[in-house]
Design a protein around this motif. Structure first.
Motif, PDB file in Angstrom:
ATOM      1  N   VAL A   1       2.245   6.488  -7.039  1.00 26.10           N
ATOM      2  CA  VAL A   1       1.082   7.343  -7.664  1.00 26.10           C
ATOM      3  C   VAL A   1       1.178   8.845  -7.079  1.00 26.10           C
ATOM      4  N   PHE A   2       1.301   9.271  -5.925  1.00 25.55           N
ATOM      5  CA  PHE A   2       1.256  10.503  -5.646  1.00 25.55           C
ATOM      6  C   PHE A   2       2.686  11.277  -5.371  1.00 25.55           C
ATOM      7  N   PHE A   3       3.955  10.607  -5.412  1.00 23.37           N
ATOM      8  CA  PHE A   3       5.149  11.126  -5.305  1.00 23.37           C
ATOM      9  C   PHE A   3       5.804  10.993  -6.509  1.00 23.37           C
ATOM     10  N   LEU A   4       6.333   9.775  -6.856  1.00 28.55           N
ATOM     11  CA  LEU A   4       7.275   9.501  -7.914  1.00 28.55           C
ATOM     12  C   LEU A   4       6.632   9.986  -9.184  1.00 28.55           C
ATOM     13  N   GLY A   5       5.193   9.795  -9.384  1.00 30.63           N
ATOM     14  CA  GLY A   5       4.436  10.109 -10.518  1.00 30.63           C
ATOM     15  C   GLY A   5       4.439  11.838 -10.956  1.00 30.63           C
ATOM     16  N   PRO A   6       3.888  12.555  -9.980  1.00 35.19           N
ATOM     17  CA  PRO A   6       4.468  14.016 -10.034  1.00 35.19           C
ATOM     18  C   PRO A   6       5.539  14.271 -10.555  1.00 35.19           C
ATOM     19  N   LEU A   7       6.631  13.447  -9.789  1.00 34.53           N
ATOM     20  CA  LEU A   7       8.125  14.129  -9.931  1.00 34.53           C
ATOM     21  C   LEU A   7       8.407  13.646 -11.349  1.00 34.53           C
ATOM     22  N   LEU A   8       7.873  12.586 -11.949  1.00 38.99           N
ATOM     23  CA  LEU A   8       8.342  12.293 -13.075  1.00 38.99           C
ATOM     24  C   LEU A   8       7.957  13.009 -14.155  1.00 38.99           C
ATOM     25  N   ILE A   9       6.730  13.653 -13.990  1.00 35.58           N
ATOM     26  CA  ILE A   9       5.989  14.483 -14.814  1.00 35.58           C
ATOM     27  C   ILE A   9       6.937  15.610 -14.994  1.00 35.58           C
ATOM     28  N   MET A  10       7.281  16.206 -13.569  1.00 33.84           N
ATOM     29  CA  MET A  10       7.902  17.376 -13.489  1.00 33.84           C
ATOM     30  C   MET A  10       9.278  17.328 -14.416  1.00 33.84           C
ATOM     31  N   ALA A  11      10.038  15.995 -14.039  1.00 33.76           N
ATOM     32  CA  ALA A  11      11.185  16.123 -14.746  1.00 33.76           C
ATOM     33  C   ALA A  11      11.055  15.912 -16.083  1.00 33.76           C
TER      34      ALA A  11
ATOM     35  N   PRO B   1       0.736  -1.174  -0.079  1.00 37.13           N
ATOM     36  CA  PRO B   1       0.015   0.137  -0.262  1.00 37.13           C
ATOM     37  C   PRO B   1       0.950   1.257  -0.015  1.00 37.13           C
ATOM     38  N   ALA B   2       1.862   1.166   0.883  1.00 44.26           N
ATOM     39  CA  ALA B   2       2.715   2.426   0.823  1.00 44.26           C
ATOM     40  C   ALA B   2       3.462   2.514  -0.304  1.00 44.26           C
ATOM     41  N   THR B   3       3.909   1.511  -0.939  1.00 47.62           N
ATOM     42  CA  THR B   3       4.685   1.839  -2.123  1.00 47.62           C
ATOM     43  C   THR B   3       3.765   2.321  -3.186  1.00 47.62           C
TER      44      THR B   3
END
Ligand SMILES: Nc1ncnc2c1ncn2[C@@H]1O[C@H](COP(=O)(O)OP(=O)(O)OP(=O)(O)O)[C@@H](O)[C@H]1O
Ligand SMILES: [Mg+2]
Lengths: 295, 374
Positions: free
Chosen positions: A24-34, A17-19
């Motif tokens: 979804v809510f941390f790595l995803g946005p970070l990737l979009i931003m990168a 669940p944590a992963t």
């Protein structure tokens, strides 16, 4: 071997669940931003899907000179923000460290009360609390009125819209982040160790340097990181208490997204800020760990 | 480390008082007029029940606690004005209090490091101290990587490295298991005579106190009940409290029937005993002590004597070499006796004659407390 596998499975189930949440809510946005930081800005916000390294060039020095120009001011703002964040860390630490010792020696009823009081500001909105600071700091605010009526100053001081006001506001906001980890490490310090140090001939200062400080260092590190990171990216405090005079990197990012509508450049500034934070924090941790090993 | 000639009154505690306020608003007398002189090479033990003030006295000598009134002299000069870090005494703490962030070498060398002793000398003395406590070659390990017994030794090495004039030990063995504990008792005693310094040792284990000490201070409620050698404390307890606190005991109250210079006859309410105590006078009410091991059972072929208590065996418990017998006398009083196990099998309900030597009886002084007055 079998039980180890079972344990691994269990761990997997527990971590899923944590992963998922983080991806979804941390790595995803970070990737979009990168990704967007390397794309061409759209005319009215948004992005065009073509490779465009000039946003980085604007900050770091390889702009094309035609659409985008290199300007040293972005790096200056980043460094100034880091300076303000560091000052915030230093002031919160200086405030919280002695207070943590003081509170840890109180009877337990008072302890809980004091910790509650320190956490209390969290119960109200940060914006409202910052407005309170404006009421205190502005030309006709409480601070100036008191100083004037006491005859200490003749003219109202220019307290608002300065680096000092921003640091003051950030210290105010971030004190609990420093206090809680520092307090928990102080509270866990066994008083017998202090006695043992004195017993072996160490002066109070040596005891502090050789026992108390190293034993509470984990709390100090945790607190410093917890304050430094949000302070560096903060844009609410500088925009309310710093006005146009004190622009921090957070304000710059905010402007790019909301005012200039240059999303890729905002993403670029964010990415540079994140990398800078990682660099500073890992450098700090490395340095501290080395020191701990040497001791 | 050279052993110098012992000084008889090396540590002098005079009229030491200390009280603590309790949260309920009352006050506890942790030290209630302590007077104590200790020689410079003595192994002296503070023994007493929980809360009797043992740790308080140690803390005051170490400098972690102050005195309400009274004085403490060490080697002729007052200790009380010195802050803890300047006092020439070191402490072994109950839970060892090793520095978790330092390795063993740095823990042991701490006292030398803060004193600024040169590296080479420091390292030599660290390994010397570790060798003295039988723990060489662990300098690089962390305290958490050692067993309880090893940590105990490290704490000891750390405390002796500054060559204190006196070592304070607050229940240093209480966390160890039985076997290790008796081993450490012997080692501690040896270490003390090797160093030739004074050990002030705290325990609430009377057996430990009897084994190790040159002299024992029995404390109760902040007062000294008795001060004496283990032999004196065990065989001639000065009060009922000491009698009950030290060892197994049978205590009887009785009335003296007859007293001659050779012996006295005492009536214990239905039973009569003979004891060698010239100080008694006829008609006096007394409390008498006899230790369980001072009884013996008579074999059938021995002539019977009048020096025996008759009692009925209620329970016999095998405790290794000996049997512990729980008996009841005709007047209902319980008596316990310790008898060699090789003796013939005994049955509950069997009447026994517990024989004694008249010299084994001890008259417990009636005054409640004996304080050494200097
Ligand atoms: N800091 C303190 N505040 C209040 N009361 C205290 C304090 N220190 C000790 N006392 C009280 O003083 C008395 C003596 O305490 P002390 O710790 O000397 O006992 P002790 O003989 O070492 O007992 P133990 O065998 O349990 O360790 C106790 O009644 C204790 O409650
Ligand atoms: Mg104690």
């Amino acid at each position: 071997m079998r039980s180890f596998n079972g344990q691994q499975k269990q761990l997997l189930v527990l971590l899923t669940p944590a992963t998922l949440f983080l991806s979804v809510f941390f790595l995803g946005p970070l990737l979009i931003m990168a990704v967007s930081s390397f794309l061409e800005p759209g005319l009215y916000g948004g992005v065009e899907w073509s490779f465009y390294p000039w946003s980085y060039g604007r900050v770091l020095g390889w702009a094309d000179g035609f659409y985008e120009e290199f300007d040293i001011v972005y790096l200056e703002i980043l460094l100034r923000s880091a300076g303000l964040a560091l000052a915030t860390v230093a002031v919160t630490l200086l405030l919280c460290y002695p207070v943590a010792f003081w509170i840890s020696r109180m009877p337990s009823r008072w302890k809980s009360f004091c910790i509650f009081m320190i956490a209390l500001p969290f119960f109200s909105s940060m914006i409202i609390r910052l407005y309170a600071w404006i009421l205190i700091l502005r030309d006709s605010g409480f601070a100036n009125q008191i100083l004037l009526s006491l005859g200490i100053i003749a003219e109202p001081l220019d307290l608002m819209y300065s680096g000092t006001a921003v640091i003051l506001g950030m210290v105010y906001i971030f004190v609990p982040f420093m206090f809680l980890p520092v307090y928990s490490s102080v509270e866990n310090l066994d008083p017998k160790l202090i006695k043992a140090s004195q017993d072996l001939g160490a002066t109070p200062f040596t005891t502090f340097r050789r026992v108390i400080f190293p034993m509470t260092l984990p709390g100090v590190i945790a607190g410093s990181i917890l304050v430094f990171i949000p302070a560096l990216g903060n844009f609410v405090v500088p925009s309310m208490l710093g006005g146009a005079k004190v622009v921090m990197i957070g304000n710059l990012v905010e402007q790019q997204f909301l005012a200039s509508r240059n999303w890729p450049f905002g993403a670029t500034l964010s990415m540079i800020m994140i990398l800078f934070m990682l660099l500073v924090v890992s450098f700090y941790l490395l340095k501290v760990m080395k020191k701990q090993h040497a001791a | 480390m050279a052993v110098s000639d012992p000084t008889p009154d090396f540590l002098k505690i005079k009229n030491a008082f200390r009280h603590f306020a309790t949260p309920e608003g009352g006050s506890v007398r942790a030290l209630d007029g302590i007077n104590l002189n200790v020689a410079s090479n003595e192994f002296i033990t503070l023994l007493g029940p929980s809360g009797c003030g043992k740790t308080t006295l140690l803390n005051i000598i170490a400098g972690f606690e102050r005195l309400d009134s009274g004085s403490i002299l060490l080697g002729g000069s007052s200790l009380l004005e010195l802050p803890a870090h300047q006092r020439p005494v070191n402490t072994v703490f109950q839970s060892y209090a090793l520095f978790p962030h330092l390795n063993i070498g740095d823990n042991v060398g701490y006292g030398l490091d803060v004193a600024g002793v040169a590296k080479k000398e420091r390292n030599r003395r660290v390994s010397e101290a570790l060798e003295m406590v039988g723990l060489s070659g662990v300098e690089k390990r962390r305290p958490s990587q050692l067993s309880g017994g090893q940590q105990q030794r490290v704490a000891l090495a750390r405390a002796i490295i500054n060559r204190p004039k006196m070592l304070l030990l607050d229940e240093p063995l209480s966390a160890l298991d039985r076997n290790l504990r008796s081993k450490m008792q012997i080692e501690l005693k040896n270490l003390q005579s090797e160093l030739g310094i004074c050990f002030l040792f705290v325990t609430h284990d009377q057996e430990e106190a009897l084994t190790m000490s040159d002299r024992i201070v029995v404390l109760n409620g902040g007062k000294i009940e008795q001060l004496g050698t283990p032999d004196e404390i065990y065989h001639r307890p000065a009060s009922r409290f000491v009698t009950e606190f030290i060892g197994e005991s049978n205590i009887f109250s009785g009335r003296v029937l007859e007293s001659t210079p050779e012996f006295s006859r005492v009536d214990l309410g239905g039973a009569e005993v003979i004891c060698n105590n010239p100080t008694l006078s006829a008609g006096e009410q007394v409390s008498l002590l006899i230790r369980p091991e001072h009884f013996h059972l008579k074999a059938a072929d021995e002539p019977s004597s009048s020096r025996g208590l008759t009692a009925v065996l209620e329970q016999s418990v095998f405790i290794g070499r000996d049997h512990q017998l729980h008996c009841r006398m005709g007047n209902g009083q319980e008596v316990s006796a310790l008898i060699r196990s090789s003796f013939k099998a005994l049955q509950a309900g069997q009447p026994l004659t517990l024989e004694y030597d008249p010299a084994a009886w001890h008259v417990i002084p009636e005054r409640e407390r004996v304080n050494e007055v200097i």
